[in-house]
Each structure stands twice: as C-alpha cells, then as structure tokens.
Design a protein around this motif. Sequence first.
Motif, PDB file in Angstrom:
ATOM      1  N   LEU A  83     -10.493  -5.205  -3.163  1.00  0.00           N
ATOM      2  CA  LEU A  83      -9.428  -6.202  -3.043  1.00  0.00           C
ATOM      3  C   LEU A  83      -8.580  -5.943  -1.803  1.00  0.00           C
ATOM      4  O   LEU A  83      -8.246  -6.864  -1.054  1.00  0.00           O
ATOM      5  CB  LEU A  83      -8.579  -6.179  -4.306  1.00  0.00           C
ATOM      6  CG  LEU A  83      -7.440  -7.187  -4.442  1.00  0.00           C
ATOM      7  CD1 LEU A  83      -7.192  -7.470  -5.928  1.00  0.00           C
ATOM      8  CD2 LEU A  83      -6.144  -6.679  -3.824  1.00  0.00           C
ATOM      9  N   LEU A  84      -8.225  -4.672  -1.565  1.00  0.00           N
ATOM     10  CA  LEU A  84      -7.372  -4.345  -0.422  1.00  0.00           C
ATOM     11  C   LEU A  84      -8.064  -4.640   0.907  1.00  0.00           C
ATOM     12  O   LEU A  84      -7.426  -5.085   1.868  1.00  0.00           O
ATOM     13  CB  LEU A  84      -6.962  -2.875  -0.489  1.00  0.00           C
ATOM     14  CG  LEU A  84      -6.024  -2.481  -1.631  1.00  0.00           C
ATOM     15  CD1 LEU A  84      -5.782  -0.977  -1.621  1.00  0.00           C
ATOM     16  CD2 LEU A  84      -4.715  -3.237  -1.561  1.00  0.00           C
ATOM     17  N   LEU A  85      -9.363  -4.386   0.974  1.00  0.00           N
ATOM     18  CA  LEU A  85     -10.076  -4.676   2.209  1.00  0.00           C
ATOM     19  C   LEU A  85     -10.172  -6.177   2.459  1.00  0.00           C
ATOM     20  O   LEU A  85     -10.027  -6.638   3.598  1.00  0.00           O
ATOM     21  CB  LEU A  85     -11.471  -4.050   2.167  1.00  0.00           C
ATOM     22  CG  LEU A  85     -11.507  -2.517   2.153  1.00  0.00           C
ATOM     23  CD1 LEU A  85     -12.946  -2.024   2.082  1.00  0.00           C
ATOM     24  CD2 LEU A  85     -10.803  -1.926   3.362  1.00  0.00           C
ATOM     25  N   VAL A  86     -10.415  -6.946   1.387  1.00  0.00           N
ATOM     26  CA  VAL A  86     -10.426  -8.401   1.541  1.00  0.00           C
ATOM     27  C   VAL A  86      -9.043  -8.884   1.969  1.00  0.00           C
ATOM     28  O   VAL A  86      -8.905  -9.752   2.838  1.00  0.00           O
ATOM     29  CB  VAL A  86     -10.870  -9.082   0.236  1.00  0.00           C
ATOM     30  CG1 VAL A  86     -10.685 -10.596   0.313  1.00  0.00           C
ATOM     31  CG2 VAL A  86     -12.332  -8.763  -0.060  1.00  0.00           C
ATOM     32  N   ALA A  87      -7.975  -8.316   1.366  1.00  0.00           N
ATOM     33  CA  ALA A  87      -6.614  -8.684   1.751  1.00  0.00           C
ATOM     34  C   ALA A  87      -6.362  -8.364   3.218  1.00  0.00           C
ATOM     35  O   ALA A  87      -5.762  -9.162   3.949  1.00  0.00           O
ATOM     36  CB  ALA A  87      -5.611  -7.948   0.860  1.00  0.00           C
ATOM     37  N   THR A  88      -6.825  -7.198   3.663  1.00  0.00           N
ATOM     38  CA  THR A  88      -6.658  -6.824   5.068  1.00  0.00           C
ATOM     39  C   THR A  88      -7.347  -7.823   5.989  1.00  0.00           C
ATOM     40  O   THR A  88      -6.813  -8.206   7.040  1.00  0.00           O
ATOM     41  CB  THR A  88      -7.227  -5.414   5.313  1.00  0.00           C
ATOM     42  OG1 THR A  88      -6.525  -4.465   4.487  1.00  0.00           O
ATOM     43  CG2 THR A  88      -7.083  -5.004   6.772  1.00  0.00           C
ATOM     44  N   GLY A  89      -8.518  -8.271   5.594  1.00  0.00           N
ATOM     45  CA  GLY A  89      -9.239  -9.251   6.391  1.00  0.00           C
ATOM     46  C   GLY A  89      -8.514 -10.576   6.511  1.00  0.00           C
ATOM     47  O   GLY A  89      -8.726 -11.316   7.472  1.00  0.00           O
ATOM     48  N   HIS A  90      -7.624 -10.878   5.556  1.00  0.00           N
ATOM     49  CA  HIS A  90      -6.834 -12.107   5.592  1.00  0.00           C
ATOM     50  C   HIS A  90      -5.432 -11.873   6.173  1.00  0.00           C
ATOM     51  O   HIS A  90      -4.573 -12.756   6.076  1.00  0.00           O
ATOM     52  CB  HIS A  90      -6.714 -12.692   4.188  1.00  0.00           C
ATOM     53  CG  HIS A  90      -7.966 -13.345   3.686  1.00  0.00           C
ATOM     54  ND1 HIS A  90      -8.351 -14.616   4.063  1.00  0.00           N
ATOM     55  CD2 HIS A  90      -8.941 -12.902   2.850  1.00  0.00           C
ATOM     56  CE1 HIS A  90      -9.492 -14.928   3.469  1.00  0.00           C
ATOM     57  NE2 HIS A  90      -9.874 -13.905   2.738  1.00  0.00           N
ATOM     58  N   GLY A  91      -5.212 -10.695   6.751  1.00  0.00           N
ATOM     59  CA  GLY A  91      -3.923 -10.413   7.373  1.00  0.00           C
ATOM     60  C   GLY A  91      -2.832 -10.016   6.411  1.00  0.00           C
ATOM     61  O   GLY A  91      -1.647 -10.016   6.778  1.00  0.00           O
ATOM     62  N   LEU A  92      -3.195  -9.665   5.167  1.00  0.00           N
ATOM     63  CA  LEU A  92      -2.203  -9.287   4.169  1.00  0.00           C
ATOM     64  C   LEU A  92      -1.984  -7.780   4.152  1.00  0.00           C
ATOM     65  O   LEU A  92      -2.891  -6.999   4.455  1.00  0.00           O
ATOM     66  CB  LEU A  92      -2.663  -9.722   2.769  1.00  0.00           C
ATOM     67  CG  LEU A  92      -2.569 -11.203   2.421  1.00  0.00           C
ATOM     68  CD1 LEU A  92      -3.270 -11.464   1.100  1.00  0.00           C
ATOM     69  CD2 LEU A  92      -1.112 -11.637   2.338  1.00  0.00           C
ATOM     70  N   SER A  93      -0.777  -7.368   3.764  1.00  0.00           N
ATOM     71  CA  SER A  93      -0.465  -5.969   3.516  1.00  0.00           C
ATOM     72  C   SER A  93      -0.194  -5.789   2.030  1.00  0.00           C
ATOM     73  O   SER A  93       0.087  -6.752   1.310  1.00  0.00           O
ATOM     74  CB  SER A  93       0.753  -5.527   4.327  1.00  0.00           C
ATOM     75  OG  SER A  93       0.474  -5.537   5.711  1.00  0.00           O
ATOM     76  N   ALA A  94      -0.270  -4.544   1.579  1.00  0.00           N
ATOM     77  CA  ALA A  94      -0.085  -4.262   0.158  1.00  0.00           C
ATOM     78  C   ALA A  94       0.805  -3.042  -0.029  1.00  0.00           C
ATOM     79  O   ALA A  94       0.841  -2.134   0.806  1.00  0.00           O
ATOM     80  CB  ALA A  94      -1.435  -4.037  -0.517  1.00  0.00           C
ATOM     81  N   PHE A  95       1.515  -3.039  -1.151  1.00  0.00           N
ATOM     82  CA  PHE A  95       2.359  -1.920  -1.548  1.00  0.00           C
ATOM     83  C   PHE A  95       2.243  -1.801  -3.059  1.00  0.00           C
ATOM     84  O   PHE A  95       2.175  -2.809  -3.769  1.00  0.00           O
ATOM     85  CB  PHE A  95       3.814  -2.152  -1.119  1.00  0.00           C
ATOM     86  CG  PHE A  95       4.758  -1.081  -1.575  1.00  0.00           C
ATOM     87  CD1 PHE A  95       4.584   0.226  -1.157  1.00  0.00           C
ATOM     88  CD2 PHE A  95       5.817  -1.368  -2.425  1.00  0.00           C
ATOM     89  CE1 PHE A  95       5.455   1.229  -1.576  1.00  0.00           C
ATOM     90  CE2 PHE A  95       6.685  -0.382  -2.838  1.00  0.00           C
ATOM     91  CZ  PHE A  95       6.510   0.922  -2.409  1.00  0.00           C
ATOM     92  N   PHE A  96       2.222  -0.567  -3.576  1.00  0.00           N
ATOM     93  CA  PHE A  96       1.999  -0.353  -5.002  1.00  0.00           C
ATOM     94  C   PHE A  96       3.316  -0.128  -5.736  1.00  0.00           C
ATOM     95  O   PHE A  96       4.181   0.631  -5.284  1.00  0.00           O
ATOM     96  CB  PHE A  96       1.072   0.842  -5.221  1.00  0.00           C
ATOM     97  CG  PHE A  96      -0.211   0.740  -4.445  1.00  0.00           C
ATOM     98  CD1 PHE A  96      -1.010  -0.386  -4.555  1.00  0.00           C
ATOM     99  CD2 PHE A  96      -0.606   1.752  -3.582  1.00  0.00           C
ATOM    100  CE1 PHE A  96      -2.183  -0.502  -3.839  1.00  0.00           C
ATOM    101  CE2 PHE A  96      -1.774   1.646  -2.851  1.00  0.00           C
ATOM    102  CZ  PHE A  96      -2.572   0.514  -2.984  1.00  0.00           C
ATOM    103  N   LEU A  97       3.455  -0.777  -6.878  1.00  0.00           N
ATOM    104  CA  LEU A  97       4.655  -0.673  -7.719  1.00  0.00           C
ATOM    105  C   LEU A  97       4.249  -0.117  -9.083  1.00  0.00           C
ATOM    106  O   LEU A  97       4.361  -0.785 -10.106  1.00  0.00           O
ATOM    107  CB  LEU A  97       5.314  -2.049  -7.871  1.00  0.00           C
ATOM    108  CG  LEU A  97       5.720  -2.740  -6.563  1.00  0.00           C
ATOM    109  CD1 LEU A  97       6.159  -4.180  -6.829  1.00  0.00           C
ATOM    110  CD2 LEU A  97       6.859  -1.969  -5.892  1.00  0.00           C
ATOM    111  N   ASN A  98       3.790   1.125  -9.090  1.00  0.00           N
ATOM    112  CA  ASN A  98       3.175   1.673 -10.292  1.00  0.00           C
ATOM    113  C   ASN A  98       4.091   2.551 -11.129  1.00  0.00           C
ATOM    114  O   ASN A  98       3.636   3.194 -12.078  1.00  0.00           O
ATOM    115  CB  ASN A  98       1.934   2.483  -9.904  1.00  0.00           C
ATOM    116  CG  ASN A  98       0.805   1.586  -9.436  1.00  0.00           C
ATOM    117  OD1 ASN A  98       0.627   0.485  -9.950  1.00  0.00           O
ATOM    118  ND2 ASN A  98       0.046   2.049  -8.458  1.00  0.00           N
ATOM    119  N   GLN A  99       5.381   2.589 -10.812  1.00  0.00           N
ATOM    120  CA  GLN A  99       6.274   3.449 -11.589  1.00  0.00           C
ATOM    121  C   GLN A  99       6.260   3.132 -13.087  1.00  0.00           C
ATOM    122  O   GLN A  99       6.241   4.052 -13.909  1.00  0.00           O
ATOM    123  CB  GLN A  99       7.709   3.365 -11.042  1.00  0.00           C
ATOM    124  CG  GLN A  99       7.896   3.958  -9.656  1.00  0.00           C
ATOM    125  CD  GLN A  99       7.609   2.957  -8.552  1.00  0.00           C
ATOM    126  OE1 GLN A  99       6.999   1.915  -8.799  1.00  0.00           O
ATOM    127  NE2 GLN A  99       8.058   3.260  -7.346  1.00  0.00           N
TER     128      GLN A  99
END
Length: 237
Positions: free
Chosen positions: A173-189
């Motif tokens: 998912l993250l690699l596909v997001a990167t290919g679309h110019g998206l960034s990600a951050f995790f909110l796992n607390q």
Amino acid sequence: MSRDLRLGRLVVAAAQAPSVHNTQLWRFDVADEEFVRLFADRERQLRVCDPRGRSLHISCGAALFDLRLAAGGHPEVRLLPEPEDEPDLLATVRLGPHARPEHRDLCHLVRERRTNRQPFADRRIPPAVLAALRTAAAGEGTGFEAHPQLAVLTTRGDGPLDWLRAGQALQRLLLVATGHGLSAFFLNQPLDLRDMRGRSDPRDRRAHSQMIIRLGYVPPVPRTPRRPVTELELTHA
C-alpha cells in the motif's frame, strides 16, 4: 549478476521497509543461493509497547514484501514454516528469475517511500487513488477502510500469520501511495495501548485493526538511517 551481488541486493531492498520506531527488527539468512530466510531480531523488540510482537511481525512483513519485489519472478513464500524448531524464523523465500511487470514499478519506489511527520497539505485524496490503495491492500489478503484521510488496515485474524500478512499489505500500500505522490504517517498509539493492556478489539472480532495510517500530500523528507548489511545477515560457523 553474481550470487553474492544478487543476495546483497535482496537484503538491501528488504531493509528499506518501515518498522516500528525505525527499530529494523529483521535478520536474513542467505547461506543458500536458492532461498533467503527472514528472522525476527528479538533483541530489538520493544517489549513494553509491543508485548505480543504484533508490531515486530508487521515490520518484518513489510521487509518481506520488499524482499519479494527484489527477488522477482514468482517467488515461493512460506510464512512461519518451522515455528517449533526455529521460533524466530518468520518466512522463507525461494528466489525467482525475473521481475513481474506490475512489480517492476513498485521496485523503483522502495527507495522513494518515506514516513513523513510533517504537516500535510489541505488537499483531498482523489477517489481513484483511494481505490488503488484499497486494491493494493486486498492483494495481500487484508481490508482497507478510509475516512477521510485516515486508513485502517485490518485482518480477519489476530495472530503472527495475520501480522505478517498485514506487514506485506502495508508495504505494498505504501509503495502504491508513493507512486501517486502521497506520504504516510502512522498513528498506532491506540493499538499499542491495546496490546500493552492485553485487550482485543472491542466491537467486531471479525476485523482486527493492525495499522492506522494518515495519508496526504506533503513535501518529501530525508530517508531515515538504515542498519548496515553486515548487521542484517546471519553468520554461519
């Protein structure tokens, strides 16, 4: 390409995966030129916030997906192959000869992907991009629910096998997001607190939340440091 160069390339690719607090909890056995084995590095496990090893398995699952990409062809993957003999052995990958065309594009994104903690732009993610992310997650056997810029990655079960699958789905998912110019951050607390308190998901036991991901548009950030390859390969007497 020589055997040593190819195997080294596989380990370097796998080590680019995201991990909980950048702990990089993986080790690799590349003694056999046909197989690569992925082990959990228990010495790096965060035992207070990850007592069950859920985040460890998800992190290693992400590394496993990168390893699959770099292996190419149709690699034969076995998850948790011999838990009673080697409890830290998470997966074996039998190497393939050539990369699949649809995976070749993802291979180029491994080094571009970043976890980004900067403020995100006030820009909506197009429905077509969300659909592509949902397809990426489903391709690894998980569910993906987005609302509105937050995504929850879920699995039907909640054990080591499910966590490894979630990690592979996460990295895809993250690699596909990167290919679309998206960034990600995790909110796992919230998920970490759930694990620390020994609780399960309160509402729907058929769908277990494994990752909470914030997605959006933000300028790129530098890559986080990675462990040297010499620390990642298991040594043999």
